[in-house]
Design an enzyme around this catalytic site. Structure first.
Site, mmCIF file in Angstrom:
data_model
loop_
_atom_site.group_PDB
_atom_site.id
_atom_site.type_symbol
_atom_site.label_atom_id
_atom_site.label_comp_id
_atom_site.label_asym_id
_atom_site.label_seq_id
_atom_site.Cartn_x
_atom_site.Cartn_y
_atom_site.Cartn_z
ATOM 1 N N SER A 4 0.824 -1.214 0.000
ATOM 2 C CA SER A 4 0.000 0.000 0.000
ATOM 3 C C SER A 4 0.857 1.263 0.000
ATOM 4 O O SER A 4 1.876 1.343 0.698
ATOM 5 C CB SER A 4 -0.887 -0.006 1.244
ATOM 6 N N ASN A 52 9.078 9.103 4.281
ATOM 7 C CA ASN A 52 7.940 9.742 3.610
ATOM 8 C C ASN A 52 7.017 10.374 4.633
ATOM 9 O O ASN A 52 6.896 9.912 5.770
ATOM 10 C CB ASN A 52 7.179 8.733 2.740
ATOM 11 N N ILE A 54 3.458 11.596 3.621
ATOM 12 C CA ILE A 54 2.419 11.901 2.622
ATOM 13 C C ILE A 54 1.173 12.448 3.316
ATOM 14 O O ILE A 54 0.556 13.403 2.838
ATOM 15 C CB ILE A 54 2.064 10.638 1.799
ATOM 16 N N ASN A 82 -6.805 -0.880 1.130
ATOM 17 C CA ASN A 82 -6.285 -0.425 2.424
ATOM 18 C C ASN A 82 -7.126 0.752 2.895
ATOM 19 O O ASN A 82 -7.390 1.691 2.133
ATOM 20 C CB ASN A 82 -4.810 -0.025 2.259
ATOM 21 N N CYS A 113 -0.278 4.306 10.156
ATOM 22 C CA CYS A 113 0.295 5.460 9.457
ATOM 23 C C CYS A 113 0.914 6.419 10.474
ATOM 24 O O CYS A 113 0.230 6.872 11.392
ATOM 25 C CB CYS A 113 -0.772 6.206 8.653
HETATM 26 C C1 DHB Z 1 1.351 7.225 4.985
HETATM 27 C C2 DHB Z 1 2.635 6.859 5.293
HETATM 28 C C3 DHB Z 1 2.875 5.606 5.749
HETATM 29 O O1 DHB Z 1 4.112 5.149 6.057
HETATM 30 C C4 DHB Z 1 1.811 4.757 5.924
HETATM 31 O O2 DHB Z 1 2.030 3.555 6.383
HETATM 32 C C5 DHB Z 1 0.550 5.126 5.619
HETATM 33 C C6 DHB Z 1 0.318 6.383 5.143
HETATM 34 C C7 DHB Z 1 1.078 8.569 4.532
HETATM 35 O O3 DHB Z 1 1.765 9.480 4.967
HETATM 36 O O4 DHB Z 1 0.136 8.750 3.733
#
Ligand code: DHB
Length: 279
Positions: A4, A52, A54, A82, A113
């Protein structure tokens, strides 16, 4: 499977490979309402890894059902959706709506997340909250449920057991590890939000160890995730007790990675027919 958040909603990679050759596509997390995500920069390269932040950017459930799911329906590959929410009720609502979609073969519940203030990892670091989310999803759908676990805990088996007791049919592990990288000129984070989730080969030994622990703690299948770049990396997870694997960060490096890794895995199985007990 492709992990995901590293493969969009399938369409993004469809011109680079035959999606029918994948074991499953796990979509980026969807939420009930659209989310803009976190301020940029959202990705930073680190030694043997990537941070990251996001922030669960996505167009929301309605858009997913109207645009993305019909595209994925054209392929034989199972779709695993997901889901992420800020509250237990949001997870349940997402599961209820998705339970009507026969082409959704499983729901992966993102309780891990690290990049949002509410929801996400806050659920997955607490066994009681993990139980609440997974029970609510269990009551909302008959589809198989995969609980995606965070490594940002002292003992991942406590969370894994809680998820299974609440009705999870499988566990996937691990999600990203909370990390940080600073800019030496500004003294500030290199990401738009202070911290991010670390992924890639840098985290693989941690992931293998956690999959090993989980596989001995629960009876349901464990899906191994964490810096798989080659077929041999995938074998390591299978030897640790995983029943399947997901490829994530490798997709950012090489669009052909999942099918290359699959071919390398086939080679290994032919060379070592008895090392992996795949009956
Ligand atoms: C995001 C980052 C992640 O590592 C994750 O597992 C789920 C979402 C995100 O920032 O969108």
């Amino acid at each position: 499977m492709v992990a995901s958040g590293t493969f969009g909603w399938g369409k993004e990679y469809s011109e680079y490979m035959d999606l029918n050759k994948l074991g499953a596509i796990v979509t980026k997390s969807i939420t009930l309402k659209p989310r803009e995500g976190n301020p940029p920069p959202r990705i930073v390269e680190t030694p043997s890894g990537m941070l990251n932040s996001i922030g669960l950017q996505n167009e929301g459930l309605e858009h997913f059902l109207k645009e993305d799911l019909p595209f994925l329906a054209k392929f034989d590959t199972p779709t695993i959706v997901n889901i992420a929410g800020e509250t237990v009720e949001e997870y349940a609502e997402l599961a209820k709506r998705l339970s009507k979609e026969t082409m959704v073969k499983a729901i992966e519940v993102n309780i891990s997340c690290p990049n949002v203030k509410q929801g996400g990892m806050a659920f997955g670091v607490d066994p009681g909250l993990t139980k609440q989310v997974i029970s609510a999803v269990r009551n909302a759908t008959k589809q198989p449920i995969i609980a995606k676990l965070t490594p940002n805990v002292t003992d991942i088996t406590v969370i894994g057991r809680a998820a299974v007791e609440a009705g999870a049919d499988a566990l996937s592990a691990i999600n990203t590890i909370v990390g940080m990288a600073l800019d030496l000129e500004t003294g500030k984070s290199r990401l738009g939000r202070e911290t991010g989730g670390l992924s890639g080969p840098a985290i693989r030994p941690i992931a293998v160890r956690m999959v090993y622990e989980l596989a001995r703690a629960v009876k349901v299948p464990v899906i191994g995730i964490g810096g798989i770049m080659t077929g041999n990396d995938a074998v390591e997870f299978l030897l640790a007790g995983a029943r399947a694997v997901q490829v994530g960060t490798a997709n950012f490096v090489d669009t052909a990675a999942p099918l290359r890794i699959l071919a390398e895995l086939h080679d290994y199985v032919h060379r070592h027919p008895r090392t992996l007990n795949l009956s």
